[in-house]
Design an enzyme around this catalytic site. Structure first.
Site, mmCIF file in Angstrom:
data_model
loop_
_atom_site.group_PDB
_atom_site.id
_atom_site.type_symbol
_atom_site.label_atom_id
_atom_site.label_comp_id
_atom_site.label_asym_id
_atom_site.label_seq_id
_atom_site.Cartn_x
_atom_site.Cartn_y
_atom_site.Cartn_z
ATOM 1 N N TYR A 55 0.665 -1.165 -0.167
ATOM 2 C CA TYR A 55 -0.076 0.078 0.062
ATOM 3 C C TYR A 55 0.670 1.186 0.032
ATOM 4 C CZ TYR A 55 -3.991 -2.793 0.466
ATOM 5 O OH TYR A 55 -5.042 -3.877 0.132
ATOM 6 N N PHE A 80 -11.078 -4.010 10.651
ATOM 7 C CA PHE A 80 -12.225 -3.763 9.804
ATOM 8 C C PHE A 80 -11.998 -4.259 8.479
ATOM 9 C CE2 PHE A 80 -9.778 0.160 9.985
ATOM 10 C CZ PHE A 80 -9.508 0.407 8.752
#
Length: 416
Positions: free
Chosen positions: A130, A416
């Site tokens: 990322y 999450f």
């Protein structure tokens, strides 16, 4: 996106409710293919925000997934800032090296900008991926395995005034959520839980227990009011010399130091248990300074929340700074070029403004460094020592590094 095979080019489109099952099945397969418990699948089906999720489709087959929860993240100063919680990112093994991930990242960041959300956040299964999209690790988490037969806890005054009692997790859910909500403004990185997310703390599939008990809960009370809670599992084990059980902490929250200490003291003292395993806790949590022997706690650190500034001006202006700062950044951001250029940040503990400027730069860095320091857990000075930040005006680095700090360590309370 390039495609080196025959047939139609895969297309990206918004997720439709009727396509959720194949979309989610692609995600599960990409993460190893283990069958997921029905209650976990049902929970994430309900939490999925379809209009903020996308899939890549090769004909009728789903070959890529990505979602973006609508979160509010606490920043230094206590404000809750809108952030897209990037989640459920996967590419089918049959479609790797075709640019699908980059295409989804491009679509997501363009969407997030159009929604007016200044931040994107994620937890990375593979951190190396990322950085090229502008994300950087902004928080770390603490894990430990505490030998409770050897380690003693020294508690602060007032701990004996707190009563700890067992309660069924579902029966006290509302009270526990009220405690959690009271803590959200106090620590950067915490998420204000939207409706439905409270169920995450009760998720307890037997397949995930590894022989341990069902989820247990105790609440801490003072004068009849619930001021904290702990959720945990116990696992009885025996060796030749006797009991060797394990307590595994799932979640703990307290509104004040005495409440927290009472909960930790309870966990240290459960009969027949000799180890307390904790994961994903704040770096500065008080129990570390109350134990008699930190070495026997085997503390470990790991990266946690990754932050990406989608709108540099809005993001930097949304938080406060622990010392006065007036500095011009020269920002590099090849993936989101609207952030590139010079920005003047003027702020203090009361507020901040960050606007475009033609003034000479004081510091040069990329959007990744701004993401790393945004929540106050990473030092600009440390990044400069690593060659990631360059000082152009003497004194600017020390000024900015001090201002960006946080009195408490930033922390992501759950994934999450």
């Amino acid at each position: 996106m390039a495609n080196d095979t025959a047939g139609p080019v895969p297309t990206i489109r918004e997720l439709r409710p009727e396509d959720w099952d194949p979309w989610y099945d692609n995600l599960i397969r990409a993460f190893g293919g283990s069958e997921e418990p029905a209650e976990e699948r049902e929970l994430f089906n309900g939490l999925t925000e379809h209009s903020r999720s996308i899939g890549v489709w090769d004909g009728a087959e789903c070959v890529g997934t990505a979602g973006a929860y609508s979160f509010l993240v606490t920043v230094p100063g206590g404000a809750s800032v809108p952030a897209a919680g990037i989640t459920m990112v996967s590419v089918a093994a049959t479609h790797r090296r075709r640019g699908l991930l980059t295409a989804m990242m491009r679509r997501q960041l363009d969407d997030i900008r159009s929604w007016g959300e200044p931040l994107a956040v994620l937890t990375a299964s593979e951190p190396a991926i990322y950085g090229r999209y502008g994300y950087a690790a902004a928080t770390r988490q603490l894990s430990a395995e505490i030998d409770t037969t050897q380690v003693r806890l020294s508690v602060p005054p007032g701990t004996d005034d707190v009563r700890v009692r067992y309660a069924a997790p579902a029966d006290v859910l509302d009270a526990c959520e009220a405690v959690y909500a009271s803590l959200v403004p106090r620590r950067p990185g915490m998420l204000a839980r939207r409706p439905g997310w409270e169920r995450l703390g009760l998720l307890d599939p037997q397949a995930h227990r590894d022989g341990a008990s069902a989820l247990q809960c105790v609440v801490a009370e003072r004068r009849g009011e619930i001021t904290g809670y702990a959720r945990f599992r116990t696992k009885a084990e025996w060796i030749a010399s006797g009991h060797n059980g394990v307590v595994t902490l799932a979640d703990l929250a307290g509104e004040d130091p005495a409440t927290e200490a009472a909960l930790w003291r309870f966990l240290f003292g459960i009969d027949l248990m000799t180890r307390l395993v904790v994961r994903g806790r704040p770096l500065d949590e008080a129990w570390q300074y109350q134990v008699s022997d930190i070495r026997r706690c085997l503390p470990r650190l790991r990266d946690s929340l990754y932050v990406r500034l989608v709108d540099v001006g809005a993001a930097l202006g949304a938080r406060t700074y622990q010392a006065p700062v007036d500095v011009v950044f020269e920002v590099e951001d090849a993936f989101c070029p609207w952030n590139e250029g010079r920005w003047r940040l003027s702020g203090d503990p009361k507020g901040a403004v960050c606007e475009r400027t033609a003034d000479a730069a004081d510091l040069t860095l990329s959007v990744r460094e701004l993401g790393a320091v945004y929540l106050g857990g990473v030092s600009l000075a440390a990044l400069a020592a690593a060659g990631r930040v360059r000082e152009l005006r003497e004194g600017a680095l020390a000024e900015a590094a001090t201002a960006f700090g946080s009195a408490v360590a930033p922390w992501l309370p759950h994934g999450f």
